[in-house]
Design a protein around this motif. Structure first.
Motif, PDB file in Angstrom:
ATOM      1  N   GLY A  49     -43.969 -34.367  -1.250  1.00  0.00           N
ATOM      2  CA  GLY A  49     -45.370 -34.676  -0.966  1.00  0.00           C
ATOM      3  C   GLY A  49     -46.323 -33.536  -1.257  1.00  0.00           C
ATOM      4  O   GLY A  49     -47.517 -33.631  -0.968  1.00  0.00           O
ATOM      5  N   ARG A  54     -48.495 -30.531   2.815  1.00  0.00           N
ATOM      6  CA  ARG A  54     -47.260 -29.956   3.365  1.00  0.00           C
ATOM      7  C   ARG A  54     -47.470 -29.707   4.839  1.00  0.00           C
ATOM      8  O   ARG A  54     -48.361 -28.934   5.206  1.00  0.00           O
ATOM      9  N   ARG A  56     -45.801 -27.950   7.008  1.00  0.00           N
ATOM     10  CA  ARG A  56     -45.576 -26.609   7.558  1.00  0.00           C
ATOM     11  C   ARG A  56     -46.680 -25.611   7.221  1.00  0.00           C
ATOM     12  O   ARG A  56     -46.768 -24.549   7.825  1.00  0.00           O
ATOM     13  N   ASP A  67     -46.741 -33.233   9.919  1.00  0.00           N
ATOM     14  CA  ASP A  67     -45.582 -33.795   9.218  1.00  0.00           C
ATOM     15  C   ASP A  67     -45.734 -35.305   9.005  1.00  0.00           C
ATOM     16  O   ASP A  67     -45.257 -35.844   8.002  1.00  0.00           O
ATOM     17  N   THR A 128     -37.077 -38.630   6.147  1.00  0.00           N
ATOM     18  CA  THR A 128     -36.145 -39.102   7.186  1.00  0.00           C
ATOM     19  C   THR A 128     -36.873 -39.938   8.239  1.00  0.00           C
ATOM     20  O   THR A 128     -36.244 -40.542   9.099  1.00  0.00           O
ATOM     21  N   HIS A 130     -38.802 -38.432  10.382  1.00  0.00           N
ATOM     22  CA  HIS A 130     -38.966 -37.532  11.523  1.00  0.00           C
ATOM     23  C   HIS A 130     -39.632 -36.228  11.107  1.00  0.00           C
ATOM     24  O   HIS A 130     -39.362 -35.720  10.014  1.00  0.00           O
ATOM     25  N   THR A 135     -38.166 -33.750   2.508  1.00  0.00           N
ATOM     26  CA  THR A 135     -37.589 -34.743   1.598  1.00  0.00           C
ATOM     27  C   THR A 135     -36.290 -34.225   0.971  1.00  0.00           C
ATOM     28  O   THR A 135     -35.512 -35.023   0.448  1.00  0.00           O
TER      29      THR A 135
END
Ligand code: UDP
Length: 231
Positions: A49, A54, A56, A67, A128, A130, A135
């Motif tokens: 993505g 991002r 983080r 996220d 996921t 979560h 990815t």
């Protein structure tokens, strides 16, 4: 190869701009996927993505929420590439680990198998599902779940090196490296969580440069110029 999972970074869709979509770049990838599907290879696709967001790197937003935005970015990317694939005559499905109304279908192994058996290109979007994952982990998880033969990691760089070749011109490219060595030396093929999952579930990975002409097809056909990560 019978069933592969292809991982593209978000930036791979963006061309020189590094942001958003660069259609000619994506079309080149789509045409390679088409060639593989026509030859009977079952192709699953996971896309990052980073061309949008991002989690983080956002400083002032709660990580879980950041996220979530990142996961939604991966869905946008998958819908986009799926549509380019359709424009080139392929059948596709976008699966997500959570409900997105009619935009996507909910992931299950059975559903993925059904689509693969129909010769459709299956996009595993939303990672996921979560936060605190990536990815990278998404592609290994799905590859293990759908029992793919191998993961194809199409990167901006043409393989795995023992040091950063941009900073160290003497850096050596591996033809082959074990996942244990990748983990021990933190070679960053995929992130650590994904590496451990690949090791524990014996999922091999082929790392190669996306920018090399026809590299996805060549990799599947054994004309491979990158690094094989063995398990
Ligand atoms: N993401 C997540 N869980 C996942 C997959 C992705 O939270 O299972 C989010 C995360 O914020 C990540 C972003 O989606 O930064 C984009 O995914 P990608 O793997 O491309 O992250 P990158 O490596 O670019 O940070």
């Amino acid at each position: 190869m019978k069933r592969i999972l292809l991982k593209l970074s978000g930036e791979a869709l963006a061309g020189e701009e590094k942001q958003g979509f660069h259609e000619p770049t994506v079309r080149k990838v789509a045409l390679q996927i088409k060639q593989l599907v026509e030859e009977g290879v079952q192709v699953g696709v996971v896309i990052g993505g980073g061309n949008f967001w991002r989690g983080r790197t956002s400083e002032n937003i709660d990580r879980t929420k950041a996220d979530q935005i990142g996961m939604l970015a991966t869905i946008m990317n998958c819908i986009y590439v799926s549509e380019i694939c359709r424009a080139e005559g392929m059948q596709t499905a976008v699966l997500t680990p959570f409900e997105c109304s009619s935009f996507t279908k909910l992931f299950s192994k059975d559903r993925a198998n059904k689509y693969f058996d129909r010769g459709m290109v299956v996009f595993f979007a939303g990672g996921t599902g979560h936060p605190y994952f990536s990815t990278d982990t998404g592609v290994v998880l799905r590859a293990v779940e759908v029992e793919a033969e191998v993961i194809l990691l199409a990167k901006a760089i043409d393989g795995v090196y023992d040091d950063d070749p941009k900073k160290n011109p003497a850096a050596k490219k591996y033809d082959e490296v074990t996942i244990d060595e990748v983990i021990a030396k933190n070679l960053q093929v995929v992130d650590m969580t994904a590496s451990i999952l690949a090791r524990d579930n014996k999922m091999p990975m082929l790392v190669f440069g996306l920018n090399e002409e026809n590299s996805i097809v060549n990799t599947v056909k054994g004309k491979f110029n990158g690094t094989k990560v063995t398990v």
